[in-house]
Write a protein that holds these residues in place. Structure first.
Motif, short mmCIF file in Angstrom:
data_model
loop_
_atom_site.label_atom_id
_atom_site.label_comp_id
_atom_site.label_asym_id
_atom_site.label_seq_id
_atom_site.Cartn_x
_atom_site.Cartn_y
_atom_site.Cartn_z
N TYR A 86 0.97 -1.20 0.13
CA TYR A 86 0.05 -0.08 0.30
C TYR A 86 0.65 1.71 -0.23
CZ TYR A 86 -3.83 -2.98 0.95
OH TYR A 86 -4.97 -3.78 1.72
N ARG A 87 0.20 2.20 -0.92
CA ARG A 87 0.75 3.43 -0.10
C ARG A 87 0.57 4.20 1.40
NH1 ARG A 87 -0.34 8.60 -3.95
NH2 ARG A 87 -2.46 8.72 -3.39
N VAL A 88 1.75 5.15 2.36
CA VAL A 88 1.19 4.47 3.67
C VAL A 88 0.49 5.84 3.68
CG1 VAL A 88 1.63 3.56 5.70
CG2 VAL A 88 1.17 2.21 3.81
N ALA A 89 -0.15 6.67 4.70
CA ALA A 89 0.21 7.71 5.04
C ALA A 89 0.08 7.05 7.05
CB ALA A 89 -1.04 8.78 5.05
N ILE A 90 0.06 8.02 7.83
CA ILE A 90 0.25 7.13 9.59
C ILE A 90 0.31 8.54 10.50
CG2 ILE A 90 1.68 6.78 11.08
CD1 ILE A 90 4.49 5.45 8.84
N VAL A 91 -0.85 8.24 10.55
CA VAL A 91 -0.81 9.43 11.95
C VAL A 91 -1.14 8.80 12.99
CG1 VAL A 91 -3.11 10.31 12.77
CG2 VAL A 91 -3.01 10.23 10.34
#
Length: 300
Positions: A44-49
Motif C-alpha cells: 500500500y501507499r501509506v500515510a501514518i497518523v
C-alpha cells in the motif's frame, strides 16, 4: 498505482499504560510499529497518523516544572510531540526500508473554537494516577480528571477536525512515492480569526483526524492500531467478547468509552459509511488485522 491505506497509531500503543514514559520504552514500541507498517507499505501507499496522549501529557508536566514563565499552550505542546514521535517513527521506518523516502510533516488542522468539547473535555493525556494523586494535581493545576479504567487521568478539550490545511503537501509527498507521517497527535488544532489562523488549546483525537485524512485522500483502507486486540462488547466484565466484524448500524447500538474506544469506533464507522473498509486491532498484528485474520473489521 498501489492502493492507499491510512494507518493510525494510538499514543497508548507507542507508550503502553503503566510503562515509564522513557525514551527507551517509546523507542521499543516504535520499533514494533515500524515493523508492522513496513510490511503494510509493501502493498500500500501509506500515510501514518499517530496519537500523542501520553506524550503531550508528559510535556505538559515538564512544562509546569519551569515556573518562571507561563506554561506553553496545548497546541504548541502538540506540535512538539508531533515532531518527537514523527522523528522516531521516520528513523525506524527508514532503517527498515532504506529504499523508501519517509517524510514527517507538521500538520495544522482547522477546528471550531466554539466546539462543545471546549466545555466538556474528554481527551485523556499524560500518565494515570490514583485517587489521591489525581485530587492533588487537579486542585493545584485546575485540571479536569476522569476515570480511565481503574485509574484517573487528566482530560483536555478535543475539538473535532474540520479541514486538513496541509493536505496538498501530503498529496504531493504520496504521489512522489514517499511514506508520509502526518496529522500527528491528531494534528495541531487551529481556528480562523480576524488575524488569520491561531492555535486552539486542545488535543484533536487522532482517530477522527485519520478518518478525515482517509476521506480526503480517498483511501482504500483505514487501519487503527492500538493496545487492544479488537473492539470488545461488555469490556471489563465476565461477559466481555471480541467483535470481529460489524456494520456502522450495528456499532451504533452499543456505547463505548468516550476517551478511548469510542472515538476509534466512531472513526471506523464514519469511514465505512464513506465507502471504505476500516479496521481496529493490536499494533503487533497490523498485517493480520488488515487481512481480516485478527482485530475488528467495520464495513457496510
Amino acid at each position: 498505482m498501489k492502493p492507499t491505506a491510512v494507518v493510525a497509531l494510538g499514543g497508548n500503543a507507542l507508550l503502553r499504560r503503566g510503562d515509564a514514559p522513557s525514551f527507551e520504552n517509546q523507542l521499543a514500541n516504535i520499533k514494533i510499529a515500524a515493523k508492522a507498517i513496513a510490511e503494510i507499505a509493501r502493498e500500500y501507499r501509506v500515510a501514518i497518523v499517530h496519537g500523542n496522549g501520553p506524550q503531550v501529557g508528559l510535556l505538559a508536566l515538564q512544562n509546569l516544572a519551569y515556573d518562571k514563565v507561563a506554561p506553553y499552550p496545548l497546541d504548541v505542546l502538540g506540535a512538539e510531540s508531533e515532531g518527537m514521535i514523527g522523528y522516531m517513527l521516520a528513523q525506524e521506518l527508514q532503517n527498515l526500508m532504506p529504499e523508501t523516502q519517509v517524510a514527517s510533516l507538521l500538520t495544522r488542522i482547522e477546528v471550531d473554537a466554539d466546539d462543545p468539547s471546549m466545555l466538556d473535555p474528554t481527551k485523556f493525556v499524560g500518565p494515570v494516577y490514583n485517587e489521591d494523586e489525581a485530587g492533588i494535581l487537579a486542585e493545584a493545576n485546575n485540571w479536569v480528571m476522569k476515570r480511565d479504567g481503574e485509574f484517573l487521568r487528566r482530560v483536555v478539550p478535543s475539538p473535532k477536525p474540520m479541514n486538513i490545511l496541509d493536505k496538498t503537501s501530503i498529496d504531493t509527498l504520496l504521489d512522489a512515492g514517499q511514506m508520509v507521517i502526518c496529522c500527528g497527535g491528531g494534528g495541531i488544532p487551529v481556528c480562523r480569526s480576524d488575524f488569520g489562523y491561531q492555535g486552539v488549546e486542545g488535543v484533536i483525537d487522532k482517530d477522527l483526524s485519520a478518518t478525515l485524512l482517509a476521506k480526503q485522500l480517498n483511501a482504500d483502507k483505514l487501519l487503527i492500531l492500538t493496545d487492544a486486540d479488537a473492539v470488545y462488547l461488555d469490556w471489563g466484565t465476565d461477559q466481555q467478547r471480541a467483535l470481529r466484524s460489524a456494520t456502522p448500524a450495528e456499532l451504533s447500538e452499543y456505547e463505548f468509552p468516550a476517551g478511548s474506544m469510542g472515538p476509534k469506533v466512531e472513526a471506523a464507522a464514519e469511514f465505512a459509511q464513506f465507502g471504505g473498509r476500516a479496521y481496529i486491532g493490536a499494533l503487533e498484528q497490523g498485517l493480520d488485522v488488515l487481512a481480516e485474520k485478527a482485530g475488528t473489521c467495520v464495513a457496510v
